[in-house]
Design a protein around this motif. Sequence first.
Motif, PDB file in Angstrom:
ATOM      1  N   ASP A  46      -8.440 -22.627  25.932  1.00 29.64           N
ATOM      2  CA  ASP A  46      -8.032 -23.614  25.080  1.00 29.64           C
ATOM      3  C   ASP A  46      -7.479 -23.411  23.757  1.00 29.64           C
ATOM      4  OD1 ASP A  46      -7.594 -25.218  27.534  1.00 29.64           O
ATOM      5  OD2 ASP A  46      -9.556 -26.225  27.085  1.00 29.64           O
ATOM      6  N   PHE A  47      -8.516 -22.904  22.989  1.00 29.82           N
ATOM      7  CA  PHE A  47      -8.474 -22.675  21.686  1.00 29.82           C
ATOM      8  C   PHE A  47      -7.385 -21.440  21.392  1.00 29.82           C
ATOM      9  CE2 PHE A  47     -12.202 -25.287  20.766  1.00 29.82           C
ATOM     10  CZ  PHE A  47     -11.852 -25.817  19.655  1.00 29.82           C
ATOM     11  N   LYS A  48      -7.554 -20.541  22.267  1.00 27.09           N
ATOM     12  CA  LYS A  48      -6.716 -19.081  22.118  1.00 27.09           C
ATOM     13  C   LYS A  48      -5.411 -19.493  22.175  1.00 27.09           C
ATOM     14  CE  LYS A  48      -6.123 -14.533  23.872  1.00 27.09           C
ATOM     15  NZ  LYS A  48      -4.611 -14.763  24.189  1.00 27.09           N
ATOM     16  N   ALA A  49      -5.101 -20.378  23.296  1.00 30.39           N
ATOM     17  CA  ALA A  49      -3.786 -20.916  23.456  1.00 30.39           C
ATOM     18  C   ALA A  49      -3.059 -21.421  22.433  1.00 30.39           C
ATOM     19  CB  ALA A  49      -3.547 -21.666  24.700  1.00 30.39           C
ATOM     20  N   TRP A  50      -3.903 -22.565  21.843  1.00 30.99           N
ATOM     21  CA  TRP A  50      -3.517 -23.141  20.683  1.00 30.99           C
ATOM     22  C   TRP A  50      -3.260 -22.629  19.257  1.00 30.99           C
ATOM     23  CZ3 TRP A  50      -7.581 -26.778  17.450  1.00 30.99           C
ATOM     24  CH2 TRP A  50      -6.769 -27.529  16.338  1.00 30.99           C
ATOM     25  N   TYR A  51      -4.389 -21.304  19.201  1.00 27.97           N
ATOM     26  CA  TYR A  51      -4.242 -20.261  18.044  1.00 27.97           C
ATOM     27  C   TYR A  51      -2.762 -19.543  18.178  1.00 27.97           C
ATOM     28  CZ  TYR A  51      -5.337 -17.047  14.507  1.00 27.97           C
ATOM     29  OH  TYR A  51      -5.107 -16.115  13.345  1.00 27.97           O
ATOM     30  N   ASP A  52      -2.687 -18.897  19.540  1.00 29.90           N
ATOM     31  CA  ASP A  52      -1.556 -18.071  19.733  1.00 29.90           C
ATOM     32  C   ASP A  52      -0.205 -18.812  19.439  1.00 29.90           C
ATOM     33  OD1 ASP A  52      -3.305 -16.240  20.363  1.00 29.90           O
ATOM     34  OD2 ASP A  52      -2.951 -15.999  22.420  1.00 29.90           O
ATOM     35  N   ARG A  53      -0.149 -19.908  19.891  1.00 29.10           N
ATOM     36  CA  ARG A  53       1.015 -20.993  19.898  1.00 29.10           C
ATOM     37  C   ARG A  53       1.580 -21.030  18.262  1.00 29.10           C
ATOM     38  NH1 ARG A  53      -0.643 -25.255  22.228  1.00 29.10           N
ATOM     39  NH2 ARG A  53      -0.939 -26.807  20.569  1.00 29.10           N
ATOM     40  N   GLY A  54       0.774 -21.015  17.378  1.00 22.50           N
ATOM     41  CA  GLY A  54       1.333 -21.157  15.865  1.00 22.50           C
ATOM     42  C   GLY A  54       1.004 -19.939  15.015  1.00 22.50           C
ATOM     43  N   ASN A  55       0.452 -18.821  15.577  1.00 22.05           N
ATOM     44  CA  ASN A  55       0.174 -17.671  14.634  1.00 22.05           C
ATOM     45  C   ASN A  55       0.803 -16.232  15.216  1.00 22.05           C
ATOM     46  OD1 ASN A  55      -1.941 -18.581  12.556  1.00 22.05           O
ATOM     47  ND2 ASN A  55      -2.330 -19.624  14.307  1.00 22.05           N
ATOM     48  N   THR A  56       1.285 -15.468  14.036  1.00 29.57           N
ATOM     49  CA  THR A  56       1.817 -14.280  14.374  1.00 29.57           C
ATOM     50  C   THR A  56       0.473 -13.271  14.552  1.00 29.57           C
ATOM     51  OG1 THR A  56       3.830 -14.679  13.212  1.00 29.57           O
ATOM     52  CG2 THR A  56       2.926 -12.349  13.922  1.00 29.57           C
ATOM     53  N   LEU A  57       0.469 -12.510  15.721  1.00 26.78           N
ATOM     54  CA  LEU A  57      -0.803 -11.740  16.039  1.00 26.78           C
ATOM     55  C   LEU A  57      -0.587 -10.593  15.448  1.00 26.78           C
ATOM     56  CD1 LEU A  57      -1.678 -12.845  19.577  1.00 26.78           C
ATOM     57  CD2 LEU A  57      -2.261 -14.047  17.313  1.00 26.78           C
ATOM     58  N   GLY A  58      -1.737  -9.844  14.721  1.00 30.69           N
ATOM     59  CA  GLY A  58      -1.509  -8.660  14.362  1.00 30.69           C
ATOM     60  C   GLY A  58      -2.666  -8.160  13.741  1.00 30.69           C
ATOM     61  N   GLY A  59      -2.884  -7.101  13.049  1.00 29.24           N
ATOM     62  CA  GLY A  59      -4.027  -6.641  12.193  1.00 29.24           C
ATOM     63  C   GLY A  59      -5.014  -6.009  13.220  1.00 29.24           C
ATOM     64  N   ASN A  60      -6.025  -5.819  12.594  1.00 25.23           N
ATOM     65  CA  ASN A  60      -7.213  -4.993  13.170  1.00 25.23           C
ATOM     66  C   ASN A  60      -8.415  -6.059  13.448  1.00 25.23           C
ATOM     67  OD1 ASN A  60      -5.874  -2.649  13.246  1.00 25.23           O
ATOM     68  ND2 ASN A  60      -6.694  -2.342  10.798  1.00 25.23           N
ATOM     69  N   ASN A  61      -8.527  -7.250  12.989  1.00 30.13           N
ATOM     70  CA  ASN A  61      -9.623  -7.904  13.033  1.00 30.13           C
ATOM     71  C   ASN A  61      -9.299  -9.338  13.921  1.00 30.13           C
ATOM     72  OD1 ASN A  61     -11.015  -6.373  11.271  1.00 30.13           O
ATOM     73  ND2 ASN A  61     -10.218  -7.457   9.371  1.00 30.13           N
ATOM     74  N   GLU A  62     -10.307  -9.971  14.053  1.00 32.05           N
ATOM     75  CA  GLU A  62     -10.324 -11.384  15.168  1.00 32.05           C
ATOM     76  C   GLU A  62     -10.808 -12.275  14.363  1.00 32.05           C
ATOM     77  OE1 GLU A  62     -10.230 -10.154  19.877  1.00 32.05           O
ATOM     78  OE2 GLU A  62     -11.918  -9.259  18.581  1.00 32.05           O
ATOM     79  N   LEU A  63     -10.559 -13.509  14.808  1.00 38.67           N
ATOM     80  CA  LEU A  63     -11.292 -14.739  14.427  1.00 38.67           C
ATOM     81  C   LEU A  63     -12.450 -15.082  15.533  1.00 38.67           C
ATOM     82  CD1 LEU A  63      -9.025 -17.001  12.338  1.00 38.67           C
ATOM     83  CD2 LEU A  63     -11.053 -15.845  11.549  1.00 38.67           C
ATOM     84  N   VAL A  64     -13.492 -15.399  15.173  1.00 37.22           N
ATOM     85  CA  VAL A  64     -14.373 -15.855  16.314  1.00 37.22           C
ATOM     86  C   VAL A  64     -15.074 -17.144  15.939  1.00 37.22           C
ATOM     87  CG1 VAL A  64     -16.559 -15.382  17.632  1.00 37.22           C
ATOM     88  CG2 VAL A  64     -14.707 -13.532  16.919  1.00 37.22           C
ATOM     89  N   LEU A  65     -14.771 -18.083  16.720  1.00 35.84           N
ATOM     90  CA  LEU A  65     -15.418 -19.500  16.814  1.00 35.84           C
ATOM     91  C   LEU A  65     -16.461 -19.608  17.533  1.00 35.84           C
ATOM     92  CD1 LEU A  65     -14.941 -22.435  15.609  1.00 35.84           C
ATOM     93  CD2 LEU A  65     -13.886 -22.894  17.865  1.00 35.84           C
ATOM     94  N   ILE A  66     -17.606 -20.194  16.949  1.00 35.63           N
ATOM     95  CA  ILE A  66     -18.828 -20.152  17.556  1.00 35.63           C
ATOM     96  C   ILE A  66     -18.871 -21.793  17.561  1.00 35.63           C
ATOM     97  CG2 ILE A  66     -21.468 -19.941  17.786  1.00 35.63           C
ATOM     98  CD1 ILE A  66     -21.119 -17.319  16.442  1.00 35.63           C
ATOM     99  N   LEU A  67     -19.132 -22.156  18.951  1.00 36.32           N
ATOM    100  CA  LEU A  67     -19.032 -23.821  19.015  1.00 36.32           C
ATOM    101  C   LEU A  67     -20.424 -24.074  19.516  1.00 36.32           C
ATOM    102  CD1 LEU A  67     -17.574 -26.299  19.132  1.00 36.32           C
ATOM    103  CD2 LEU A  67     -17.203 -25.773  21.817  1.00 36.32           C
ATOM    104  N   LYS A  68     -21.227 -24.799  18.535  1.00 37.84           N
ATOM    105  CA  LYS A  68     -22.661 -25.354  18.513  1.00 37.84           C
ATOM    106  C   LYS A  68     -22.935 -26.549  19.197  1.00 37.84           C
ATOM    107  CE  LYS A  68     -24.791 -21.652  16.326  1.00 37.84           C
ATOM    108  NZ  LYS A  68     -25.894 -20.839  16.983  1.00 37.84           N
ATOM    109  N   ARG A  69     -22.096 -27.545  18.885  1.00 39.43           N
ATOM    110  CA  ARG A  69     -22.357 -29.025  19.241  1.00 39.43           C
ATOM    111  C   ARG A  69     -20.851 -29.695  19.155  1.00 39.43           C
ATOM    112  NH1 ARG A  69     -26.267 -29.110  15.966  1.00 39.43           N
ATOM    113  NH2 ARG A  69     -25.413 -30.539  14.604  1.00 39.43           N
ATOM    114  N   LEU A  70     -20.435 -30.516  20.077  1.00 39.34           N
ATOM    115  CA  LEU A  70     -19.508 -31.370  20.274  1.00 39.34           C
ATOM    116  C   LEU A  70     -19.992 -32.447  21.078  1.00 39.34           C
ATOM    117  CD1 LEU A  70     -16.732 -32.048  19.450  1.00 39.34           C
ATOM    118  CD2 LEU A  70     -15.488 -30.886  21.298  1.00 39.34           C
ATOM    119  N   LYS A  71     -20.190 -33.725  20.629  1.00 39.89           N
ATOM    120  CA  LYS A  71     -20.857 -34.827  21.341  1.00 39.89           C
ATOM    121  C   LYS A  71     -20.307 -36.017  20.701  1.00 39.89           C
ATOM    122  CE  LYS A  71     -23.684 -34.848  24.096  1.00 39.89           C
ATOM    123  NZ  LYS A  71     -23.752 -34.650  25.503  1.00 39.89           N
TER     124      LYS A  71
END
Length: 336
Positions: A75-100
Motif C-alpha cells: 500500500d505504501f509503495k503504490a502510494w509513493y510510486d503514484r506521486g513520485n518519479t523513481l530514480g537514483g541509487n538510494n531507497e526510502l525505508v519506513l519502519i512501522l513501530k505502532r499504529l493503534k
Amino acid sequence: MKKIFLIVLSCMAILSFSQATEAIKFKGNISRFSDITYKGFKVLDQRQDKSIGMIPFGENKEMKEVVFPTTPQNDFKAWYDRGNTLGGNNELVLILKRLKLSTGESDGKKTLGKMDFSAQIFQKEGDKYKFLYKKDTVFTFQDKEVSELMVKNIPTIFSIFIKKAYTLEPIQNAVTLNDLSDYELFRKSNYEAFKNEQLKDGVYLDFTSFFNQSPVQGNYVLEKNDKGEVVKAIKVENGKKEKISTYKMFSYVENGKAYKKTMSGFIEINKNENGFYIIANRGDIFQAQYSNTYGMFGLIGVVAGSIDQAVKQKKMKNNDKKEIYIDPLTGEYDFS
C-alpha cells in the motif's frame, strides 16, 4: 436440507466478517518536489501487534476492524510510486513501530479518539541505512464520527511524517539492517550525554550538540535578569564581545544542571533510565494558537482541525504536569 442450512450459515458468517472491516484509503500525495529522487519505497513492519483497532462506525456504531487494503509494503509503495518519479541509487525505508486506534469518552455529541503512532524513516544506500526522522506520539481526536475521522487522517499524518523527512539531511553514521531492530537504543549507547554521569557546562544550540555534549566553544557567561532568568550568554575575547540570545539556544548547562528552552522559558532537564525529560504540560511548551499536532511534527501543515482540538485548551490551562521526554533522535518532545 441440514447441509444446505449449514452452508447458508457459513456464507452469512463469511459475508458478515468481510463487512466488518474498514480499509485505509491512501488518498492525497507524498510527492517530493526536488531534484533528488529515490528508486523505491520500502516498509519494514515491526509492529508487535498488527491489529490497528476494532472501533465503532456509523450511527449504529458497528464495530469494524481497521485494516490496510493489502499489506503495509504494497500500500505504501503504490502510494509513493503514484506521486513520485523513481530514480537514483538510494531507497526510502519506513519502519512501522505502532499504529493503534481506540475510542473513549463521549459527551453525547462528540466522542474522543486516540491514535498511537510510532514510525521511523531511513535512507538506504546499498546495504547501509542512514537515519532521517522518527515520531512517537499519541494524537487525540474529537468528533461525532471520530472513527471515520481517524481513519481518514491516517494517510494525512503519514504524508506529513514522510514530507518532514524530505527536508532533513540523513545522519552520516550508517548502520546495518540488524541495528534497525532497536535503532534508538543503538544511538543512545553512542551519545556522550547517556554515557557520562556529569553534563558539561555551557550553551547548546541544538539537540545533537547537547546529546553529543559539545557546547559552543568559548568562555560564555550566562547573563540573568532580576528574576534569575537567563536572558543571554556573553563571551568577551580579545576585547570583542559576542552574545547568544536565548531564542537561539536549545539548552544550557550550569553547575552540571541542564535547562531546556521552552515557550515558557527554561525548564530543568532531568534524567532517568528512560532518558532526559522535563516536568511540564503541553501549555508550557507549545504556542497556544498552534495545534499540538503541528508542534509534534515540528512544522505547520494542514491537518484536520479536529485533531488535538478536543483537549488542547484544557491542556493549555491544566496545571497538572508530567514527565515529557526529549527524543534523542530528533530533539522533539516524545508524548508516547
